[in-house]
Design a protein around this motif. Structure first.
Motif, PDB file in Angstrom:
ATOM      1  N   MET A   1      49.226  41.712  39.370  1.00 14.65           N
ATOM      2  CA  MET A   1      49.141  42.638  38.306  1.00 14.65           C
ATOM      3  C   MET A   1      47.900  43.746  38.372  1.00 14.65           C
ATOM      4  SD  MET A   1      50.596  40.591  34.988  1.00 14.65           S
ATOM      5  CE  MET A   1      50.364  41.797  33.984  1.00 14.65           C
ATOM      6  N   TYR A   2      46.676  42.973  38.806  1.00 14.00           N
ATOM      7  CA  TYR A   2      45.677  43.866  38.734  1.00 14.00           C
ATOM      8  C   TYR A   2      45.833  44.892  39.934  1.00 14.00           C
ATOM      9  CZ  TYR A   2      41.220  45.233  40.740  1.00 14.00           C
ATOM     10  OH  TYR A   2      40.040  46.079  40.990  1.00 14.00           O
TER      11      TYR A   2
ATOM     12  N   PHE B   1      39.523  31.552  34.208  1.00 14.17           N
ATOM     13  CA  PHE B   1      38.619  30.401  34.256  1.00 14.17           C
ATOM     14  C   PHE B   1      38.349  29.468  33.212  1.00 14.17           C
ATOM     15  CE2 PHE B   1      37.060  33.189  37.846  1.00 14.17           C
ATOM     16  CZ  PHE B   1      37.035  31.953  38.977  1.00 14.17           C
ATOM     17  N   GLY B   2      38.487  30.263  32.082  1.00 20.29           N
ATOM     18  CA  GLY B   2      38.396  29.613  30.737  1.00 20.29           C
ATOM     19  C   GLY B   2      39.387  28.355  30.468  1.00 20.29           C
TER      20      GLY B   2
ATOM     21  N   LYS C   1      37.834  42.011  34.719  1.00 21.28           N
ATOM     22  CA  LYS C   1      36.774  41.125  34.033  1.00 21.28           C
ATOM     23  C   LYS C   1      37.256  40.080  33.018  1.00 21.28           C
ATOM     24  CE  LYS C   1      33.062  43.126  33.211  1.00 21.28           C
ATOM     25  NZ  LYS C   1      32.012  44.060  32.574  1.00 21.28           N
ATOM     26  N   ILE C   2      38.073  40.807  32.214  1.00 17.75           N
ATOM     27  CA  ILE C   2      38.692  40.036  30.986  1.00 17.75           C
ATOM     28  C   ILE C   2      39.615  38.775  31.465  1.00 17.75           C
ATOM     29  CG2 ILE C   2      40.245  39.996  28.926  1.00 17.75           C
ATOM     30  CD1 ILE C   2      37.615  41.347  28.377  1.00 17.75           C
TER      31      ILE C   2
ATOM     32  N   VAL D   1      40.752  49.455  34.546  1.00 19.15           N
ATOM     33  CA  VAL D   1      41.357  48.432  35.562  1.00 19.15           C
ATOM     34  C   VAL D   1      40.103  47.252  35.505  1.00 19.15           C
ATOM     35  CG1 VAL D   1      42.193  47.612  37.964  1.00 19.15           C
ATOM     36  CG2 VAL D   1      42.920  49.746  36.846  1.00 19.15           C
ATOM     37  N   TYR D   2      39.152  47.859  35.766  1.00 16.80           N
ATOM     38  CA  TYR D   2      37.849  46.718  36.063  1.00 16.80           C
ATOM     39  C   TYR D   2      37.609  45.978  34.857  1.00 16.80           C
ATOM     40  CZ  TYR D   2      36.671  49.402  40.421  1.00 16.80           C
ATOM     41  OH  TYR D   2      36.500  50.202  41.398  1.00 16.80           O
TER      42      TYR D   2
END
Length: 732
Positions: A30-31, A292-293, A285-286, A280-281
């Motif tokens: 998606m990114y 990872f959370g 990041k989000i 996009v950046y």
């Protein structure tokens, strides 16, 4: 035991981690897709801005080229090339005329800041507002006027419509950013002067500033060699020395470009990639934090889900039940409203209120009305119960019998009929059938109505009375069948036959045929002057009342009275003074006939009366049109010189439609509105060219042309010569 407890955890852990890994992979994809979409979106947005700047630049280039060509061909400009000293007494007049002529071009070149002509032989420079010799310019003048300095520094070579990089030039109005444009008059091997123009680049730079040029971004206009002509930067005055290519993306930069129509220019926007992809950046990041959370708490969550797996399932089932309940309530509400809508549709259908078949079919499809067949007819059913006073018990009994009748019809013919309550004790049934042959249709319908009669009689011990209209092939004619069913029912009651068909009514009825819709048709035909349809309608009335029915004299007198009343109604509505016409004695029509022979003769006289009224309607329309046309011609004679004169303007002036106005002008003049106005203007122009001393531009303005070119083209198209040539031929 511990293994059994661990199995749910293990079972939930593996699928959950698999879903997290899959979600991570999806996030990466998606990114990448989001990055591509954002780049395409920014490129598309930049392309739109560059397209706007391109249109403005194209327009300025066209204006500049047109002005350069006009100046190159101007006799006054060319005449000064051979003069060595323009300030000699013999050249002063030419000099003043040339400067005046240059000033006349300023009004048609709004995008050009100023323009000059540099004569090489005399080293003379002239513009619409000043002139001087380069050799006599003082150093102070050269410093105060950077335009003067620029012209003096031009290379001694031939220029052809050449743009040079943007300059900051000083003038009387202050310092401006202008794009120099140079065009030599003559040929590469022989040229005596240069046309120097300065194009205002503010509109292009303003358009380019619509792009986000923050943090080092810039946009510019470049020529085919890659030289920067003009541009803007997000901060400061930095601009690159050479242009970029959209297909050769510099590292860390996002380039968007667009070429002009002639292929010699390009508009380019350069943005830092982190500005373009800042969203996009942020999403990246989000997403990383979330992934990872979720991976970190996945193990703990899987244990909790193992013990509480029933709660989400229960909530999900409850939600599904709620959605299903809501859907059922919505469906019930729609079903509750549908009978009312169906009744309204059927009422409009029986009234003949639908203007076309297409509109009617779309409503039928939406309301699920089962009327499909080759022939359609209306049957009016009379319940054997007439209310003489308001009695709740009687009303309940009547409603019960109506409901029972509907049930009987639904049991026997539910797929081919529609029912509508049209009175206290009457129902209208629209019946569709695939039978085309008349006798077979009648036999089929008689059997079905007999079955309904038998079933109703067995339940309520009452017999029904029917009135049956003729079948028609189109639903648009159902209203006619409804009228016929009403007539058939009135003849059938209290006849011994419970099923009277309209076409089987007795040959000696006691009522004439003149329904309401026929009267409305006659009134419409009188208003429009439609003689053919008027004769057809009277022919049908004659056959129906004098051939098919043997009406007694009092009934004939009533029919003739109704026809005369309709004519008088039209005369009263239209204001036609028919009583003042000596050819028609209206009093003779008010004298009723004595005997069937006189009634027939009176009917024909009334027919001629209608024909005479329609003829007078046609004459009055013709007179009104002639008066209106005289007013239109008079208006055009007075206002043909108005450049805004057009068909919509004339339509508003006389409060008639554009279509009718166009047909009216065509009918009375033999040509279209545009041809008529152009002829008026060209005739006036010929007269002015022959008899006045006005110049061509003044004549064009006088006859309604805002553009000299448009006037010249129109004049040549109509007369075969230009206005200047025509004036020369006429000796003016």
């Amino acid at each position: 035991m511990s293994n059994r407890r661990g199995r749910p955890v293990f079972k939930f852990l593996i699928p959950y981690l698999s879903m997290l890994l899959l979600a991570s992979l999806v996030s990466v994809i998606m990114y990448q897709q989001t990055s591509r979409v954002v780049k395409e979106e920014v490129s598309s947005r930049n392309q739109a801005v560059l397209q706007l700047a391109k249109q403005q630049l194209d327009r300025q280039i066209v204006e500049t080229n047109q002005l350069a060509i006009s100046l190159s061909q101007d006799p006054r400009v060319l005449a000064m090339q051979q003069i060595e000293n323009p300030y000699e007494r013999s050249s002063i007049t030419r000099l003043m005329e040339l400067q005046k002529q240059l000033g006349s071009y300023s009004a048609i070149t709004p995008s050009i800041e100023n323009y000059y002509i540099h004569y090489i032989k005399s080293q003379f420079v002239i513009s619409p507002d000043k002139h001087s010799l380069l050799s006599r310019a003082s150093s102070a003048e050269a410093q105060s006027d950077s335009v003067h300095t620029f012209i003096k520094g031009l290379e001694d070579r031939y220029y052809y419509q050449e743009m040079m990089p943007e300059l900051k030039l000083r003038s009387a109005n202050g310092e401006r950013r202008l794009i120099p444009y140079i065009h030599s008059i003559g040929y590469p091997s022989y040229y005596l002067s240069h046309i120097v123009m300065f194009i205002d680049s503010s509109s292009i730079r303003n358009a380019l500033r619509s792009i986000d040029l923050s943090e080092g971004g810039y946009a510019y206009l470049a020529n085919q060699e890659g030289d920067i002509i003009a541009g803007v930067a997000g901060s400061g005055e930095f601009l690159p020395r050479t242009s970029h290519n959209e297909h050769e993306q510099p590292s860390g930069q996002f380039v968007t470009s667009i070429g002009l129509d002639n292929g010699s220019w390009s508009l380019v926007a350069v943005q830092p990639e982190h500005i373009v992809l800042r969203k996009v950046y942020y999403v990246k990041k989000i997403s990383a934090v979330i992934i990872f959370g979720m991976l970190a708490i996945g193990g703990v969550a899987s244990v909790l889900f193992a013990y509480r797996n029933s709660r989400p399932l229960k909530a999900l089932i409850q939600t599904v039940f709620q959605l299903e309940s809501h859907n059922e309530r919505l469906h019930r509400s729609m079903e509750e409203q549908k009978p009312l809508l169906q009744a309204a549709f059927l009422q409009r259908l029986l009234d003949g209120a639908y203007p076309g078949q297409k509109e009617m079919e779309s409503v039928m499809q939406y309301l699920d009305i089962p009327l499909q067949g080759e022939r359609y007819s209306v049957i009016i059913i009379q319940l054997p119960y007439i209310l003489e006073s308001i009695d709740m018990g009687a009303l309940e009994k009547l409603d019960l019998e109506k409901a029972g009748l509907r049930e009987c019809i639904a049991e026997l013919e539910g797929n081919h009929t529609c029912m509508l309550d049209i009175g206290e004790s009457r129902l209208a049934m629209i019946y569709s059938s695939d039978t085309v042959i008349e006798d077979a249709w009648k036999e089929e319908l008689t059997m079905k109505l007999s079955a309904i009669q038998e079933l109703f009689l067995g339940r309520f011990q009452h017999a029904l009375q029917f009135g049956i209209g003729r079948p028609y092939s189109s639903l648009m004619d159902v209203s006619a069948s409804f009228e016929e069913a009403s007539i058939a029912l009135s003849f059938g009651m209290p006849s011994s036959s419970p099923m009277p068909y309209y076409d089987e009514l007795p040959r000696h009825p006691q009522s004439y045929y003149y329904p309401f819709d026929v009267e409305q048709k006659l009134l419409n035909y009188l208003r429009s002057g439609n003689m053919e349809e008027l004769d057809n309608t009277f022919g049908n009335l004659f056959v129906e009342n004098f051939v098919e029915r043997s009406l007694i004299e009092p009934v004939l007198r009533l029919l003739l009275s109704e026809l005369v009343s309709t004519a008088l109604k039209f005369i009263d509505q239209s204001g036609t003074q028919m009583f003042e016409d000596e050819s028609i004695d209206m009093m003779s029509f008010l004298q009723l006939p004595h005997g069937a022979g006189e009634a027939e003769a009176c009917f024909h006289r009334i027919t001629r009366l209608y024909q005479h009224i329609a003829s007078k309607t046609i004459d009055q329309k013709r007179i009104r049109n002639e008066e209106l046309m005289r007013e239109i011609v008079s208006y055009l004679d007075l206002h043909y010189s108005n450049p805004s004169l057009c068909l919509p303007m004339l339509s508003d002036q006389f409060q008639i439609s554009e279509t009718y106005l166009s047909l009216l002008v065509k009918e009375h003049t033999g040509c279209s509105f545009t041809e008529y106005v152009n002829t008026k203007r060209m005739n006036a122009a010929k007269e002015l060219l022959s008899e006045s001393r006005l110049n061509i531009e003044q004549i064009a303005d006088h006859v309604g042309y805002s553009s000299l070119n448009s006037f010249s083209r129109a004049f040549k198209r109509m007369h075969g010569v230009t206005p200047t040539h025509y004036r020369a031929l006429s000796g003016q």
